[in-house]
Design a protein around this motif. Structure first.
Motif, PDB file in Angstrom:
ATOM      1  N   LEU A 231       0.851  -1.188   0.000  1.00  0.00           N
ATOM      2  CA  LEU A 231       0.000   0.000   0.000  1.00  0.00           C
ATOM      3  C   LEU A 231       0.892   1.244   0.000  1.00  0.00           C
ATOM      4  O   LEU A 231       1.747   1.410   0.873  1.00  0.00           O
ATOM      5  N   ALA A 232       0.687   2.112  -0.990  1.00  0.00           N
ATOM      6  CA  ALA A 232       1.468   3.349  -1.081  1.00  0.00           C
ATOM      7  C   ALA A 232       0.792   4.439  -0.253  1.00  0.00           C
ATOM      8  O   ALA A 232      -0.320   4.866  -0.568  1.00  0.00           O
ATOM      9  N   LEU A 237       5.803   3.004   2.204  1.00  0.00           N
ATOM     10  CA  LEU A 237       5.145   1.847   1.611  1.00  0.00           C
ATOM     11  C   LEU A 237       4.837   0.859   2.729  1.00  0.00           C
ATOM     12  O   LEU A 237       5.701   0.566   3.550  1.00  0.00           O
ATOM     13  N   LEU A 238       3.627   0.355   2.758  1.00  0.00           N
ATOM     14  CA  LEU A 238       3.171  -0.508   3.849  1.00  0.00           C
ATOM     15  C   LEU A 238       2.802  -1.885   3.318  1.00  0.00           C
ATOM     16  O   LEU A 238       2.064  -2.007   2.333  1.00  0.00           O
ATOM     17  N   ASP A 239       3.331  -2.937   3.949  1.00  0.00           N
ATOM     18  CA  ASP A 239       2.945  -4.309   3.589  1.00  0.00           C
ATOM     19  C   ASP A 239       1.527  -4.584   4.084  1.00  0.00           C
ATOM     20  O   ASP A 239       1.246  -4.437   5.275  1.00  0.00           O
ATOM     21  N   VAL A 240       0.653  -4.975   3.178  1.00  0.00           N
ATOM     22  CA  VAL A 240      -0.730  -5.277   3.554  1.00  0.00           C
ATOM     23  C   VAL A 240      -1.115  -6.646   3.021  1.00  0.00           C
ATOM     24  O   VAL A 240      -0.493  -7.167   2.093  1.00  0.00           O
ATOM     25  N   TYR A 241      -2.139  -7.226   3.634  1.00  0.00           N
ATOM     26  CA  TYR A 241      -2.666  -8.522   3.198  1.00  0.00           C
ATOM     27  C   TYR A 241      -4.158  -8.343   2.958  1.00  0.00           C
ATOM     28  O   TYR A 241      -4.883  -7.902   3.842  1.00  0.00           O
ATOM     29  N   LEU A 242      -4.602  -8.659   1.743  1.00  0.00           N
ATOM     30  CA  LEU A 242      -5.998  -8.444   1.365  1.00  0.00           C
ATOM     31  C   LEU A 242      -6.774  -9.755   1.360  1.00  0.00           C
ATOM     32  O   LEU A 242      -6.255 -10.790   0.918  1.00  0.00           O
ATOM     33  N   PHE A 243      -8.003  -9.678   1.841  1.00  0.00           N
ATOM     34  CA  PHE A 243      -8.929 -10.808   1.816  1.00  0.00           C
ATOM     35  C   PHE A 243     -10.149 -10.391   0.996  1.00  0.00           C
ATOM     36  O   PHE A 243     -10.888  -9.488   1.395  1.00  0.00           O
ATOM     37  N   LEU A 244     -10.351 -11.044  -0.134  1.00  0.00           N
ATOM     38  CA  LEU A 244     -11.513 -10.761  -0.973  1.00  0.00           C
ATOM     39  C   LEU A 244     -12.582 -11.816  -0.705  1.00  0.00           C
ATOM     40  O   LEU A 244     -12.418 -12.981  -1.062  1.00  0.00           O
ATOM     41  N   PHE A 245     -13.661 -11.411  -0.045  1.00  0.00           N
ATOM     42  CA  PHE A 245     -14.801 -12.292   0.206  1.00  0.00           C
ATOM     43  C   PHE A 245     -15.851 -12.077  -0.879  1.00  0.00           C
ATOM     44  O   PHE A 245     -15.702 -11.190  -1.730  1.00  0.00           O
ATOM     45  N   ASP A 246     -16.902 -12.881  -0.858  1.00  0.00           N
ATOM     46  CA  ASP A 246     -17.912 -12.777  -1.917  1.00  0.00           C
ATOM     47  C   ASP A 246     -18.839 -11.580  -1.737  1.00  0.00           C
ATOM     48  O   ASP A 246     -19.704 -11.342  -2.582  1.00  0.00           O
ATOM     49  N   ASP A 247     -18.655 -10.807  -0.637  1.00  0.00           N
ATOM     50  CA  ASP A 247     -19.498  -9.616  -0.460  1.00  0.00           C
ATOM     51  C   ASP A 247     -18.730  -8.370  -0.015  1.00  0.00           C
ATOM     52  O   ASP A 247     -19.262  -7.280  -0.039  1.00  0.00           O
ATOM     53  N   PHE A 248     -17.468  -8.528   0.380  1.00  0.00           N
ATOM     54  CA  PHE A 248     -16.682  -7.341   0.730  1.00  0.00           C
ATOM     55  C   PHE A 248     -15.184  -7.627   0.629  1.00  0.00           C
ATOM     56  O   PHE A 248     -14.749  -8.785   0.555  1.00  0.00           O
ATOM     57  N   GLN A 330     -20.188   9.112  -2.450  1.00  0.00           N
ATOM     58  CA  GLN A 330     -19.072   9.988  -2.119  1.00  0.00           C
ATOM     59  C   GLN A 330     -17.868   9.125  -1.770  1.00  0.00           C
ATOM     60  O   GLN A 330     -17.999   8.129  -1.053  1.00  0.00           O
ATOM     61  N   CYS A 331     -16.705   9.523  -2.254  1.00  0.00           N
ATOM     62  CA  CYS A 331     -15.484   8.779  -1.967  1.00  0.00           C
ATOM     63  C   CYS A 331     -15.056   9.034  -0.524  1.00  0.00           C
ATOM     64  O   CYS A 331     -14.826  10.182  -0.132  1.00  0.00           O
ATOM     65  N   ILE A 332     -14.946   7.968   0.274  1.00  0.00           N
ATOM     66  CA  ILE A 332     -14.562   8.125   1.682  1.00  0.00           C
ATOM     67  C   ILE A 332     -13.191   7.505   1.979  1.00  0.00           C
ATOM     68  O   ILE A 332     -12.641   7.702   3.055  1.00  0.00           O
ATOM     69  N   ALA A 333     -12.631   6.765   1.022  1.00  0.00           N
ATOM     70  CA  ALA A 333     -11.295   6.202   1.202  1.00  0.00           C
ATOM     71  C   ALA A 333     -10.723   5.781  -0.150  1.00  0.00           C
ATOM     72  O   ALA A 333     -11.465   5.361  -1.042  1.00  0.00           O
ATOM     73  N   VAL A 334      -9.402   5.931  -0.272  1.00  0.00           N
ATOM     74  CA  VAL A 334      -8.704   5.546  -1.500  1.00  0.00           C
ATOM     75  C   VAL A 334      -7.461   4.751  -1.119  1.00  0.00           C
ATOM     76  O   VAL A 334      -6.720   5.143  -0.209  1.00  0.00           O
ATOM     77  N   PHE A 335      -7.232   3.638  -1.816  1.00  0.00           N
ATOM     78  CA  PHE A 335      -6.080   2.784  -1.531  1.00  0.00           C
ATOM     79  C   PHE A 335      -5.314   2.536  -2.824  1.00  0.00           C
ATOM     80  O   PHE A 335      -5.856   1.973  -3.779  1.00  0.00           O
ATOM     81  N   LEU A 336      -4.059   3.000  -2.848  1.00  0.00           N
ATOM     82  CA  LEU A 336      -3.187   2.796  -4.004  1.00  0.00           C
ATOM     83  C   LEU A 336      -2.311   1.578  -3.719  1.00  0.00           C
ATOM     84  O   LEU A 336      -1.450   1.599  -2.837  1.00  0.00           O
ATOM     85  N   LEU A 337      -2.565   0.501  -4.456  1.00  0.00           N
ATOM     86  CA  LEU A 337      -1.927  -0.789  -4.174  1.00  0.00           C
ATOM     87  C   LEU A 337      -0.969  -1.194  -5.283  1.00  0.00           C
ATOM     88  O   LEU A 337      -1.227  -0.923  -6.467  1.00  0.00           O
ATOM     89  N   GLN A 338       0.109  -1.851  -4.884  1.00  0.00           N
ATOM     90  CA  GLN A 338       1.089  -2.334  -5.851  1.00  0.00           C
ATOM     91  C   GLN A 338       1.306  -3.836  -5.656  1.00  0.00           C
ATOM     92  O   GLN A 338       1.474  -4.303  -4.519  1.00  0.00           O
ATOM     93  N   ALA A 339       1.282  -4.558  -6.769  1.00  0.00           N
ATOM     94  CA  ALA A 339       1.544  -5.998  -6.732  1.00  0.00           C
ATOM     95  C   ALA A 339       3.015  -6.258  -7.053  1.00  0.00           C
ATOM     96  O   ALA A 339       3.709  -5.391  -7.581  1.00  0.00           O
ATOM     97  N   GLN A 340       3.490  -7.463  -6.742  1.00  0.00           N
ATOM     98  CA  GLN A 340       4.892  -7.792  -6.995  1.00  0.00           C
ATOM     99  C   GLN A 340       5.185  -7.936  -8.483  1.00  0.00           C
ATOM    100  O   GLN A 340       6.272  -7.610  -8.946  1.00  0.00           O
ATOM    101  N   THR A 341       4.201  -8.432  -9.233  1.00  0.00           N
ATOM    102  CA  THR A 341       4.389  -8.627 -10.678  1.00  0.00           C
ATOM    103  C   THR A 341       3.158  -8.125 -11.431  1.00  0.00           C
ATOM    104  O   THR A 341       2.088  -7.939 -10.848  1.00  0.00           O
ATOM    105  N   GLU A 342       3.317  -7.948 -12.722  1.00  0.00           N
ATOM    106  CA  GLU A 342       2.194  -7.532 -13.565  1.00  0.00           C
ATOM    107  C   GLU A 342       1.126  -8.623 -13.606  1.00  0.00           C
ATOM    108  O   GLU A 342      -0.078  -8.334 -13.628  1.00  0.00           O
ATOM    109  N   THR A 343       1.561  -9.880 -13.589  1.00  0.00           N
ATOM    110  CA  THR A 343       0.618 -11.013 -13.594  1.00  0.00           C
ATOM    111  C   THR A 343      -0.237 -11.011 -12.328  1.00  0.00           C
ATOM    112  O   THR A 343      -1.452 -11.227 -12.385  1.00  0.00           O
ATOM    113  N   ALA A 344       0.412 -10.771 -11.170  1.00  0.00           N
ATOM    114  CA  ALA A 344      -0.318 -10.723  -9.898  1.00  0.00           C
ATOM    115  C   ALA A 344      -1.325  -9.578  -9.891  1.00  0.00           C
ATOM    116  O   ALA A 344      -2.445  -9.720  -9.380  1.00  0.00           O
TER     117      ALA A 344
END
Length: 380
Positions: A231-232, A237-248, A330-344
């Motif tokens: 996360l930029a 730069l901050l190491d983050v771990y994302l969990f994508l569930f079927d509703d959030f 209304q936009c209440i938060a923005v997260f600029l994320l970077q992956a290790q590779t273009e494929t990811a």
């Protein structure tokens, strides 16, 4: 049976007494007994037919006895425990004494044919799925119409039993996974997450009772994708771990703890094998995930790709943007994320787009069903 009987022998000599036989092998002895009994009776009928050509090869009584009895039920009990057994085994394998039992006492036995315990534990599951094939072959070769109808009905019954079992096993696997996530994911209180919010000490307890942790207790929720990203922020730069569930979508910060799971401590939390290897390794190292911000509902999430021009100017590699909107758009938060590779990066964007599309479709279907008016009465 080599692994099970060896463990029994060691425990009789007061070694590995804390290892739970049932959690590891469930009803394996009963399952072996039922399967062997079916096999012997089956081949005795074939043998009698071969030795006496006038003897009819009647399988109906055998099939009725075992398949209308408890053969499949015994398999089901074992299969339902399988996920838990693998879960338990993964924790035990971290111990030195248990490793000696596996490698030196069991795996070197010639009868194991260099197979490890996880490869052997899954065998009864495979056997259960072969029963419909056996019944189908008997049905093809039956000449009596009554027998054919009976065998076909048995085959359908066993297939239905397997389908029901698959659903239960998936549910249990999902339950184990979410129970582990509840242990790993930490939800900070709103006043700890954002210093703008001031809450007097006398009111904090009442707010703590409305814990966010229960959000992961739903058995219907599914985890679609997960992984580590960067996360930029404005200054770092901050190491983050994302969990994508079927509703959030849940964005968490990676934290480390000196206390480790696994090891020789038998009271430690086992690591669920259905989690990603990366997260399993992270948990064993004593890591946990602190929720960075509130969950982002998929119908409030906007996904944007970063233009290649910005990548060059701002040194953003494999980056994409996630925007969180409220119900008023209304936009209440923005997260600029970077992956290790273009494929990811492409994988994450594809997973997010598919999840958003599926969630939107389901919501629209529910709305149309709810507001669908009943047919007008002919009397009106």
């Amino acid at each position: 049976k080599i692994f099970m009987n060896t463990l029994k022998y060691l425990q009789s000599n007061e070694f590995l007494l804390d290892v739970d036989l049932w959690r590891l092998f469930a009803n394996l002895e009963e399952l072996n007994k039922r399967s062997l009994s079916f096999l012997k009776t089956f081949f005795e009928t074939v043998k009698e037919h071969v030795s006496r050509s006038d003897s009819p090869m009647d399988f109906s009584s055998i099939l009725r006895k075992f398949f209308q009895g408890d053969l499949c039920q015994t398999h089901q009990i074992y299969c339902l425990n399988y996920t838990s057994a693998v879960f338990y085994l993964e924790n035990l394998r971290q111990r030195e004494d248990f490793g000696i039992y596996l490698k030196q006492w069991c795996e070197q036995n010639e009868q194991c044919k260099r197979l490890h315990l996880p490869e052997l534990l899954v065998t009864p599951l495979h056997r259960l799925t072969r029963y419909p094939l056996l019944l189908n072959n008997i049905w093809k070769r039956s000449t009596d119409e009554t027998e054919k109808g009976f065998v076909w009905s048995l085959k359908e019954k066993v297939e239905k039993s397997i389908r029901d079992l698959e659903g239960k096993v998936k549910w249990l696997d999902n339950f184990q996974k979410f129970r582990q996530l509840q242990e790993v994911i930490v939800w900070p209180q709103v006043w700890d997450r954002d210093k703008r919010f001031f809450v007097p000490e006398c009111l904090k307890q009442s707010l703590r009772e409305n814990s966010s942790e229960n959000i992961l207790s739903s058995a219907k929720r599914r985890l679609l994708h997960e992984g580590r990203l960067t996360l930029a922020e404005s200054t770092r730069l901050l190491d983050v771990y994302l969990f994508l569930f079927d509703d959030f979508l849940l964005i968490t910060k990676i934290k480390r703890n000196k206390k480790k799971y696994g090891g020789s401590d038998t009271g430690s939390i086992p690591v669920c094998p259905s989690l990603t290897p990366e997260l399993q390794s992270f948990i064993r190292e004593g890591g946990f995930c602190t929720v960075l911000d509130q969950p982002i509902p998929l119908d409030r999430l906007t996904l944007k790709n970063i233009d290649p021009v910005h990548i060059t100017v701002f040194s953003l590699r494999n980056a994409f943007l996630i925007q969180h909107e409220n119900r008023y758009r209304q936009c209440i938060a923005v997260f600029l994320l970077q992956a290790q590779t273009e494929t990811a990066k492409k994988t994450w964007m594809s997973q997010l787009e598919t999840a958003i599309s599926n969630y939107t479709t389901q919501r629209e279907t529910k709305k149309s069903t709810a507001f669908c008016s009943p047919a007008e009465s002919s009397e009106i």
